[in-house]
Design an enzyme around this catalytic site. Structure first.
Site, mmCIF file in Angstrom:
data_model
loop_
_atom_site.group_PDB
_atom_site.id
_atom_site.type_symbol
_atom_site.label_atom_id
_atom_site.label_comp_id
_atom_site.label_asym_id
_atom_site.label_seq_id
_atom_site.Cartn_x
_atom_site.Cartn_y
_atom_site.Cartn_z
ATOM 1 C CD GLU A 84 -3.028 -0.830 0.080
ATOM 2 O OE1 GLU A 84 -3.492 0.311 -0.084
ATOM 3 O OE2 GLU A 84 -3.313 -1.793 -0.655
ATOM 4 C CB SER A 475 -44.412 -32.869 45.093
ATOM 5 O OG SER A 475 -45.768 -33.205 45.240
#
Length: 831
Positions: A84, A475
């Protein structure tokens, strides 16, 4: 002549300077503030990890992991500079040499159809990406150049390169080099090869043009070009470059071992909590680092155990028919290829078309064009489904189950249930269960949720039944009734009457007549026996004797419910709770009565590494030492609230161990370790539960339909939920030593007769060791019977959906005296 030329040059220089000044004045007056780049914080990914550090989920708008410049390997920086901006460290923002070279190259290529060569420096790209737009125009290029000069004056080269390498988009949903390394190659930056870093450096210009999956040749060519530039710039040797170009360009997905499986329900709840706590902005852009409590091993075991339990239940209740049917069997291959597998189906389940029915098997066609067969023994379970979760007669031949043209789910099998090998191409008949459930596993000492499964499959339904579903616990609620009694002077050997109980709610209201699951009455029995055998009548009498205000206060204190109705039916589980709340409440029983808060998150750090949340808030200044200097081991002060008498908590643990040893949870003995727990079955078997624990692991299981309906007349917590608990705990504890439940100081064990509650004599063959508080041991003088038939006091009556193991509620409405303060009728006597 020379004078004229010098004059023209001077005029040109003055004009150029004037033009430059004009451009700077025109374009430089309203540029964005580049000073923000000094403290720029880009959106980064929030990462959620399991307790072992494996990745569970990521949340981001832009998937980015920000890496400081000094942590980025030099070869990564070299590759991007060569690709780049080779003169990055020498130019002042705009590379005039590179610009001139690009102009010449573009003039040479004019008319050739080649893409123009750009000359933007990395600094210019930072200016564009951070402060400008992607608009292609002369104005933007001028502004870009001006900003580049200013950025170079304000910041170091390393800071500019750091911004660039972390901001740049590189395809594959990757922002920045660190995210790209993971998404393309399943590697960290320091693990990348030269060929791999060169490929990443090839992407900024046009990531989609170099997608290695769709355009591998173009991607490889571009990568090799970057490698040549790296050789040319002396970043690598010629030999290294040739070796790098010889590497195949292969994308690797993340290793399966690095990802946590079956954690979708858990991850989604973490996401929901993070968004609620910090907001959407922080969740998707803030880069939170979240360490959860999830144990991947237990999570996988839990998911597998729940799925198996739901499938087993579903098979007991018959065959509901094929996924679909083919009108034209001759076109089965093409049609089958178009059909999706039902969401949530097991990964090894496949769709198959029934092509022929023989006497002993069904012949299949599969999407890949191959055939297979289902032997009759693998269809024996497929009785026709009838109303009320009943089933019809067992099938005798394949035609009793299937028809030619049926499309069904099948699973490849190697052996039958007795271990005998099947021929290749043998399949079992499968169907998606229509029942649902949930499982939560927790560390009882800390509240850390180690596994959470919210349903059969998140692909089928994202509704999390572990947290979002409120169901009646039946229960499994009873231990808190009995704990309240133990804290108020009762003992495990207290005798309670098991006989008919009738509640008269007053004029115009039907009588409430709770029943035991068996429909029988057992006379005077010990309090322990009432829990072990889940006796409804004993529980109601005890709750009436202790007082529903007291029972409700205990239920609220332990978080089973937030506001509990003061009605007797609630003592049988006629309240609504969640699997998470029930599991947490049981955890506080086994940990000795210390308050814990359930948590899915251990710690949260912000993007800078600062801890912003920690679940364990116990003070420990000595724990913060940065290094070992011979100091004593830190002592963590346990400042948690004590919820109940530790001796009472142990008594309940011992009683619940008896549920497994002698009571309704006997099937759980298959775990093979010290475990305790309680079954739960709501009225009409709408909800089935088992909540239990070992000394260091608690697990809650729920099974039921999303739209409540009976699970079947013979289904209870012991048949649906307990097997899931057993499967989970057996595997979870397989490599753990068998640790006995911890006994607090002060407990006294006395050998008693479990039938009478009295001290056992020499000839008592079935005597047990019972846990008593000091001075509460049984004596003949204390052998009275609790019948619980005294006036109820200020308690109204509740009729809708009465819970309890097999309790029978009378349909109706809430009486006017619901809750404290009404004008209730008196309790009924004994019938």
């Amino acid at each position: 002549m020379i004078r004229i030329l010098l004059t023209l040059v001077m005029i040109g220089m003055v004009g150029g300077a004037g033009g430059t000044a004009y451009l700077l004045n025109s374009y430089g007056s309203d540029l964005p503030d580049y000073g923000a780049l000094a403290n720029y914080e880009p959106p980064i990914t929030t990462r959620v990890l399991a307790s072992d550090g494996r990745l569970m989920a990521e949340y981001a708008i832009e998937k980015r992991v920000y890496v400081p410049i000094n942590a980025i390997p030099q070869k990564v920086k070299d590759a991007f500079l060569s690709a780049e901006d080779k003169n990055f460290y020498s130019h002042s923002g705009v590379d005039f040499v590179g610009l001139f070279r690009a102009v010449l190259t573009n003039l040479q290529n004019y008319g050739s159809g080649r893409r123009p060569v750009g000359a933007s420096t990395i600094t210019q790209q930072v200016a564009k990406n951070f402060l400008l737009t992607n608009e292609v125009s002369f104005d933007r290029k001028v502004k870009e150049a001006i900003l580049a000069f200013r950025i170079e004056e304000a910041f170091s080269k390393d800071h500019i390169l750091e911004l660039y390498l972390n901001e740049i988009y590189l395809g594959f949903s990757s922002y920045g080099v660190a995210a790209a390394a993971v998404n393309y190659f399943n590697k960290s930056l320091d693990e990348l090869t030269i060929g791999e870093v060169a490929f990443l450096a090839a992407l900024p210009k046009a990531p989609n043009n170099y997608n290695p999956l769709r355009k591998n040749d173009a991607a490889k060519t571009r990568r090799d070009w970057v490698i040549d530039r790296m050789v040319e710039d002396d970043h690598i040797t010629q030999a290294e470059g040739e070796a790098a170009k010889a590497e195949p360009l292969e994308v690797r997905s993340r290793d399966e071992t690095q990802l946590v499986r079956h954690a979708d329900f858990f991850s989604e709840e973490v996401r929901r909590q993070l968004q609620s706590r910090y907001g959407e902005e922080a969740l998707y852009k803030g880069g939170l680092y979240v360490r959860t409590t999830l144990d991947p091993r237990l999570q996988e075991i839990g998911a597998r155990a729940l799925r198996k339990g739901l499938i087993d239940y579903d098979r007991r209740h018959g065959w509901r028919g094929p996924v679909t049917r083919l009108e034209n069997v001759q076109e089965w291959k093409a049609r089958l290829a178009e059909l999706p597998v039902p969401p949530g189906a097991s990964t090894n389940w496949r769709l198959a078309a029934v092509l022929r029915l023989d006497a002993g098997e069904a012949k299949l066609g599969l999407p890949d064009g191959f055939g297979g067969a289902i032997p009759m023994k693998e269809m024996a379970w497929a009785r026709p489904t009838l109303d009320g979760q009943r089933v019809g007669n067992a099938p005798k031949k394949p035609a009793d189950v299937l028809k030619v043209g049926d499309v069904v789910l099948v699973e490849p099998l190697e052996k039958d249930d007795k271990g005998k090998a099947y021929a290749p191409g043998t399949y079992g008949l499968r169907q998606m269960p229509n029942v649902e459930g949930a499982l939560v596993a927790m560390d009882p000492h800390t509240g850390r949720v180690m596994a959470m499964v919210g349903g059969f499959a998140p692909e089928r339904s994202e509704f999390n039944r572990a947290i979002q579903a409120k169901r009646q616990p039946g229960s499994s609620f009873k231990p808190f009734v009995y704990l309240a009694a133990l804290d108020h002077g009762y003992t495990p050997a207290t005798i309670i009457l098991d006989a008919p109980f009738v509640y008269d709610p007053g004029p115009g209201q039907p009588l409430w007549k709770p029943k035991n699951y068996s429909g029988q009455f057992y006379g005077p029995s010990t309090l322990r026996r009432g829990v072990e055998m889940s006796r409804n009548l004993m529980t109601v009498r005890l709750a009436n004797a202790v007082g529903m205000d007291v029972v409700a206060e205990y239920a609220e204190r332990f978080g089973v419910v937030h506001t509990m109705p003061r009605v007797l039916a609630a003592s049988l589980g006629a309240v609504e709770t969640t699997v998470m709340d029930m599991t947490t409440a049981y955890a506080m029983l086994v940990n000795g009565g210390r308050r814990i808060a359930p948590t899915l998150i251990d710690r949260i750090q912000d993007r800078t590494g600062t801890t912003v949340y920690r679940h364990d808030e116990r003070p420990c200044d000595a724990c913060k030492a940065s290094q070992w200097a011979g100091q004593a081991v830190p002592v963590v002060v346990d400042n948690r609230e004590i919820m109940t008498d530790p001796l009472s908590a142990y008594q309940i643990v011992s009683i619940l161990q008896g549920v497994v040893q002698r009571g309704t949870g006997r099937k759980v003995q298959a775990v093979g370790k010290s475990v305790a727990g309680k079954t739960g079955t709501s009225n009409d078997s709408l909800d089935n539960w088992f909540v239990g624990f070992s000394p260091d692991l608690v697990c809650g299981v729920f099974v039921g339909f999303d739209e409540p309906k009976s699970l079947g007349s013979h289904e209870a917590g012991s048949t649906t939920a307990a097997p899931i608990f057993t499967t989970f705990m057996k595997e979870a504890l397989a490599d753990k030593p068998d640790i006995p439940f911890r006994v607090p100081e002060g407990i006294k064990f006395v050998r008693i007769d479990p039938q009478t509650g009295q001290r056992a004599g020499p000839g008592t063959s079935n005597a047990i060791l019972e846990a008593f508080k000091p001075g509460s041991e049984p004596s003949l003088a204390s052998s009275y019977v609790i019948d619980g038939s005294a006036p109820v006091g200020d308690y109204g009556a509740y009729y809708g959906g009465v819970g309890g193991e097999g309790a029978t509620g009378v349909p109706g409405q809430t009486a006017p005296g619901f809750g404290v303060g009404g004008a209730p009728p008196q309790a009924g006597g004994l019938y």
